[in-house]
Design a protein around this motif. Sequence first.
Motif, PDB file in Angstrom:
ATOM      1  N   LEU A  13       0.854  -1.182   0.000  1.00 16.10           N
ATOM      2  CA  LEU A  13       0.000   0.000   0.000  1.00 16.10           C
ATOM      3  C   LEU A  13       0.891   1.233   0.000  1.00 16.10           C
ATOM      4  N   THR A  14       0.742   2.047  -1.017  1.00 12.44           N
ATOM      5  CA  THR A  14       1.471   3.302  -1.133  1.00 12.44           C
ATOM      6  C   THR A  14       0.458   4.426  -1.322  1.00 12.44           C
ATOM      7  N   ASP A  27       4.862  -5.798   0.776  1.00 16.55           N
ATOM      8  CA  ASP A  27       4.990  -7.231   0.473  1.00 16.55           C
ATOM      9  C   ASP A  27       4.383  -8.110   1.575  1.00 16.55           C
ATOM     10  N   ILE A  28       3.090  -7.873   1.883  1.00 16.14           N
ATOM     11  CA  ILE A  28       2.406  -8.644   2.925  1.00 16.14           C
ATOM     12  C   ILE A  28       1.789  -9.900   2.327  1.00 16.14           C
ATOM     13  N   SER A  49      -3.539  -0.816  11.346  1.00 14.11           N
ATOM     14  CA  SER A  49      -4.856  -0.363  10.882  1.00 14.11           C
ATOM     15  C   SER A  49      -4.931  -0.341   9.366  1.00 14.11           C
ATOM     16  N   SER A  50      -3.828   0.007   8.712  1.00 20.72           N
ATOM     17  CA  SER A  50      -3.805   0.010   7.247  1.00 20.72           C
ATOM     18  C   SER A  50      -4.014  -1.398   6.702  1.00 20.72           C
ATOM     19  N   LEU A  51      -3.419  -2.396   7.357  1.00 24.03           N
ATOM     20  CA  LEU A  51      -3.627  -3.780   6.932  1.00 24.03           C
ATOM     21  C   LEU A  51      -5.087  -4.174   7.110  1.00 24.03           C
ATOM     22  N   LEU A  52      -5.684  -3.784   8.226  1.00 24.80           N
ATOM     23  CA  LEU A  52      -7.100  -4.088   8.439  1.00 24.80           C
ATOM     24  C   LEU A  52      -7.960  -3.431   7.362  1.00 24.80           C
ATOM     25  N   MET A  53      -7.596  -2.198   6.966  1.00 22.60           N
ATOM     26  CA  MET A  53      -8.344  -1.509   5.918  1.00 22.60           C
ATOM     27  C   MET A  53      -8.242  -2.245   4.581  1.00 22.60           C
TER      28      MET A  53
END
Length: 228
Positions: A13-14, A27-28, A49-53
């Motif tokens: 995410l960028t 790279d998740i 939180s970004s990963l949850l989004m």
Amino acid sequence: MSDAIISLSGASLTLDGNAGRVEILHDISLDVAQGETVGLVGPSGSGKSSLLMLLGGLEQATGGTVSVLGHDLTSMDEDQLARFRRDHMGVVFQSFHLIPTMTALENVATPLELAGVVDAFDRARAELEAVGLGARMDHYPSQMSGGEQQRVALARAAAPRPAILLADEPTGNLDGTTGEAIINLLFGLRDRHGSTLVMVTHAPDLAARCDRVIQLRDGRLDATEATS
């Protein structure tokens, strides 16, 4: 993981910031099994939180893939993502996001009505009873404590009987005793509906209640650990 209902492969995410492009997640790759409870932990700014989004389609990956229930979220537009969340996910935030001009009952029932659920108000009443708010259904958010408002938010998230529950610091605005009660309710709703639960938390005791804890650091997966 063959029974994964959430699968990320090389997801990144960028986002554009005031100082230019900012890399939030790198790279998740991650699988979450049906019925699993996963805690996302790490320091502030680590990307939890970004990963949850990403998992909820509230942000779209700028690289890699995000697959949920066999659907590629990266190929959906905003309307498709909103419908997908409505039909398959319940989301609970640190801030309650209740509509101030609606009663507790209306806050829970309205999303169900929009989804075409015939018994929307009956189901909303049942969920509010389940979180201990049977006597507060006709009250507005301004007439309720923070803990009561979060209970309404939990009922709203659980009412569609979602396959997946996502929670972002659901006790962050609550005192310790109230927060513990909310977490017990959240785990109870998970059990009642058989949902998969992914939760962002800073609380070690809460993370320990999850089946697996995933540590993030600087936007990368740092470690994963089974808790039981």
